[in-house]
Design a protein around this motif. Structure first.
Motif, PDB file in Angstrom:
ATOM      1  N   LEU A   1       0.848  -1.258  -0.097  1.00 58.93           N
ATOM      2  CA  LEU A   1      -0.054  -0.088  -0.039  1.00 58.93           C
ATOM      3  C   LEU A   1       0.802   1.310  -0.040  1.00 58.93           C
ATOM      4  CD1 LEU A   1       0.559   0.960   3.085  1.00 58.93           C
ATOM      5  CD2 LEU A   1      -1.703  -0.173   3.684  1.00 58.93           C
ATOM      6  N   LYS A   2       0.182   2.274  -0.209  1.00 58.90           N
ATOM      7  CA  LYS A   2       0.982   3.747  -0.069  1.00 58.90           C
ATOM      8  C   LYS A   2       0.817   4.395   1.165  1.00 58.90           C
ATOM      9  CE  LYS A   2       0.611   8.235  -2.443  1.00 58.90           C
ATOM     10  NZ  LYS A   2      -0.134   8.859  -3.548  1.00 58.90           N
ATOM     11  N   ILE A   3       1.937   4.860   1.611  1.00 61.61           N
ATOM     12  CA  ILE A   3       1.878   5.513   2.753  1.00 61.61           C
ATOM     13  C   ILE A   3       2.056   6.932   2.363  1.00 61.61           C
ATOM     14  CG2 ILE A   3       3.570   6.105   5.034  1.00 61.61           C
ATOM     15  CD1 ILE A   3       4.337   3.375   5.120  1.00 61.61           C
ATOM     16  N   ASN A   4       1.013   7.736   2.818  1.00 63.84           N
ATOM     17  CA  ASN A   4       0.871   9.316   2.576  1.00 63.84           C
ATOM     18  C   ASN A   4       1.623  10.026   3.530  1.00 63.84           C
ATOM     19  OD1 ASN A   4      -0.898   8.490   0.136  1.00 63.84           O
ATOM     20  ND2 ASN A   4      -2.331   7.973   2.076  1.00 63.84           N
ATOM     21  N   TRP A   5       3.023  10.315   3.358  1.00 66.76           N
ATOM     22  CA  TRP A   5       3.653  11.061   4.199  1.00 66.76           C
ATOM     23  C   TRP A   5       3.147  12.557   4.173  1.00 66.76           C
ATOM     24  CZ3 TRP A   5       6.244   8.532   7.751  1.00 66.76           C
ATOM     25  CH2 TRP A   5       6.845   7.176   7.670  1.00 66.76           C
ATOM     26  N   GLU A   6       2.528  12.910   2.835  1.00 64.61           N
ATOM     27  CA  GLU A   6       2.278  14.298   2.614  1.00 64.61           C
ATOM     28  C   GLU A   6       0.746  14.634   3.227  1.00 64.61           C
ATOM     29  OE1 GLU A   6       4.107  16.588   1.346  1.00 64.61           O
ATOM     30  OE2 GLU A   6       5.876  15.410   0.437  1.00 64.61           O
ATOM     31  N   GLY A   7       0.175  13.624   3.694  1.00 67.11           N
ATOM     32  CA  GLY A   7      -1.143  13.691   4.380  1.00 67.11           C
ATOM     33  C   GLY A   7      -1.444  14.331   5.705  1.00 67.11           C
TER      34      GLY A   7
ATOM     35  N   PRO B   1       1.488   7.927   9.598  1.00 70.52           N
ATOM     36  CA  PRO B   1       0.860   8.565   8.645  1.00 70.52           C
ATOM     37  C   PRO B   1      -0.441   7.816   8.136  1.00 70.52           C
ATOM     38  CG  PRO B   1       2.913   7.438   7.971  1.00 70.52           C
ATOM     39  CD  PRO B   1       2.564   7.360   9.570  1.00 70.52           C
ATOM     40  N   PRO B   2      -1.210   8.521   7.358  1.00 73.53           N
ATOM     41  CA  PRO B   2      -2.075   7.920   6.861  1.00 73.53           C
ATOM     42  C   PRO B   2      -1.609   6.992   5.741  1.00 73.53           C
ATOM     43  CG  PRO B   2      -2.210  10.312   5.998  1.00 73.53           C
ATOM     44  CD  PRO B   2      -1.077  10.182   7.361  1.00 73.53           C
ATOM     45  N   MET B   3      -2.615   6.070   5.350  1.00 81.21           N
ATOM     46  CA  MET B   3      -2.191   5.188   4.280  1.00 81.21           C
ATOM     47  C   MET B   3      -3.237   4.876   3.373  1.00 81.21           C
ATOM     48  SD  MET B   3       0.037   2.636   6.757  1.00 81.21           S
ATOM     49  CE  MET B   3       1.160   3.345   8.105  1.00 81.21           C
ATOM     50  N   GLY B   4      -3.262   4.107   2.296  1.00 80.48           N
ATOM     51  CA  GLY B   4      -4.204   4.088   1.140  1.00 80.48           C
ATOM     52  C   GLY B   4      -3.724   3.188   0.054  1.00 80.48           C
ATOM     53  N   PRO B   5      -4.328   3.057  -0.995  1.00 80.05           N
ATOM     54  CA  PRO B   5      -4.068   2.036  -2.120  1.00 80.05           C
ATOM     55  C   PRO B   5      -2.954   2.918  -2.838  1.00 80.05           C
ATOM     56  CG  PRO B   5      -6.307   2.948  -2.230  1.00 80.05           C
ATOM     57  CD  PRO B   5      -5.911   3.217  -1.175  1.00 80.05           C
TER      58      PRO B   5
END
Length: 441
Positions: free
Chosen positions: A136-142, A285-289
């Motif tokens: 999955l993708k780790i959204n560091w910029e989130g 951090p938030p994560m997603g697809p």
């Protein structure tokens, strides 16, 4: 976990891949060389071999641009000062056996109607069966200000969720002598939902053992409504939190960090914000697809690869030769390495059966996953559960698994890393079955 990288020559079967024009058709293509990809690629190859219908060397390909492979559960141990992060990384190419092709490239598009994928280098690769295990993708910029804070050595901000930052966690924990230590968890799906509080409990225990617990105040800020998704363990963890004097702030989602002034801002359910002073801040951090999956025809509306929760086969009958497991899949269970150990044998058995006979096997996945919850040095609560957030415990006859003990701690610290490198990445570890492949009626 897939990472963006340039195309680099890698081993292609028993040869070196020197150009994008070489073999472009494989019986089985596995997207991702992480925990799921390595496990299932090896298990599929071994399953065909065990059937007496072995695949040829090079029939199975793994596509992944990463140079290195990481044992990510080990990063919590690094953050707790128990291990060096170099113990949890190896060159990806060194883990791929010569009979499996490793293609160092990044997937750009999926074209399931023609059973092919296109890579960043412009190469079109076709397959008989496709397995997606891309992570999955780790959204560091989130979280506003997070990337800058992580790069700032004096920010007091760290995270166990990357190889680059996990050792900074221990540096910050060990350096703190007084003040407010905040630990966060975002709302939504993340890798191992227990990890944000694992590192918190280790920090709390470190301060207790060094007689700093009266000078350091620990708080848990989580975007979730409870300590854990499974009530049995959540109740036990909340009782532990209260008994240890750890603050609990639920449905508080971290949205920004001002590292110059050591302030963290959270959003609450009524859309108001709360700004808190911190001395040390551990961020999940938030994560997603992943974007290349989210925008593809194989994804569901949320962006995950849409697969049947029992068989791991794609839900679209037209895409019956596509499978997925691990973090990138739509499977409604916690995203952990333990889940992959239960998913991989089901997927490999069903894929083999479909390719061999055109029919699914009797193998089904019940959603089993495990979260080894470190609650301090020499203690761990072993949460095991399946679909429906129902406990499915291996040692329930011997232990109350809602209580921490030292044996489980050594599973996490010593046994699991050993089993991972020796067996799991070779496709020889089957979760609660250990090195013994499960048999399906």
């Amino acid at each position: 976990m897939l990472a963006t990288a340039r195309l680099q020559p890698r081993r292609l079967g028993t040869r070196l891949a020197s150009s994008a024009s070489e073999a472009a058709k494989y019986k089985i293509v596995v997207v991702g060389g992480g925990s799921g990809g390595l496990s299932v690629a090896n298990q599929i190859y071994n399953r065909f071999k065990a059937s007496g219908k072995p695949l040829n060397p090079g029939d199975v390909a793994i596509i992944d641009p990463a140079d290195n492979h990481y044992y990510q559960p080990g990063w919590t141990l690094v953050g707790a000062g128990l291990k060096k992060k170099t113990e949890f990384v190896k060159p990806l190419a060194s883990l791929v056996p010569t009979h499996i092709t490793l293609i160092s490239d990044k997937i750009e598009t999926f074209t399931p109607k023609s059973s092919s994928v296109t890579t960043a280098s412009g190469r079109e690769i076709s397959y008989d069966s496709l397995v997606v295990a891309a992570g999955l993708k780790i959204n560091w910029e989130g979280i506003k200000g997070l990337p800058h804070a992580l790069m700032n050595s004096t920010s007091g901000v760290s995270s166990i969720y990357s190889y680059e930052t996990c050792d900074k966690v221990w540096t910050d924990i060990n350096a703190l002598r007084s003040g407010n230590a905040l630990f966060t968890q975002p709302a939504g799906v993340i890798k191992c939902a227990g990890a944000p509080q694992k590192i918190m409990w280790m920090a709390w225990d470190r301060y207790r053992k060094t007689n700093l617990n009266t000078k350091v105040h620990v708080d848990f800020y989580t975007g979730m409504p409870t300590m854990f998704s499974v009530k049995k363990y959540s109740d036990a963890l909340n009782e532990l939190r209260i008994g240890r004097g750890v603050g609990g702030f639920f449905s508080h989602n971290l949205i920004s960090i001002d590292d110059a002034n050591h302030k963290a801002t959270f959003k609450t359910p009524d859309d108001s914000t709360v700004t808190v002073d911190y001395t040390m801040l551990h961020v999940t951090p938030p994560m997603g697809p992943l974007d290349f999956i989210k925008s593809s025809p194989i994804a569901d509306t949320a962006g995950w690869v849409s697969v049947d929760p029992a068989t791991l086969q794609h839900t679209n009958p037209e895409f019956g030769n596509i499978w997925a497991l691990g973090d990138c899949s739509s499977l409604p269970t916690s995203k952990t390495a333990a889940a992959i150990t239960a998913q991989a044998p089901v997927l490999s058995e069903n894929l083999f059966s479909v390719m061999d006979s055109g029919k699914l096997s009797a193998a089904t996945y019940d959603g089993y996953t495990s979260c080894p919850l470190l609650t301090g040095y020499n203690e761990l609560m072993l949460a095991e559960f399946k679909y429906g957030l129902e406990p499915k415990e291996t040692f329930s006859n011997q232990f109350d698994q809602a209580k921490s003990n030292r044996l489980f701690y050594h599973f996490k610290k010593d046994l699991f890393p050993w089993a991972y490198w020796k067996y799991m990445v070779k496709g020889q570890w089957y979760g609660t079955n250990g090195p013994f492949r499960p048999k399906y009626a």
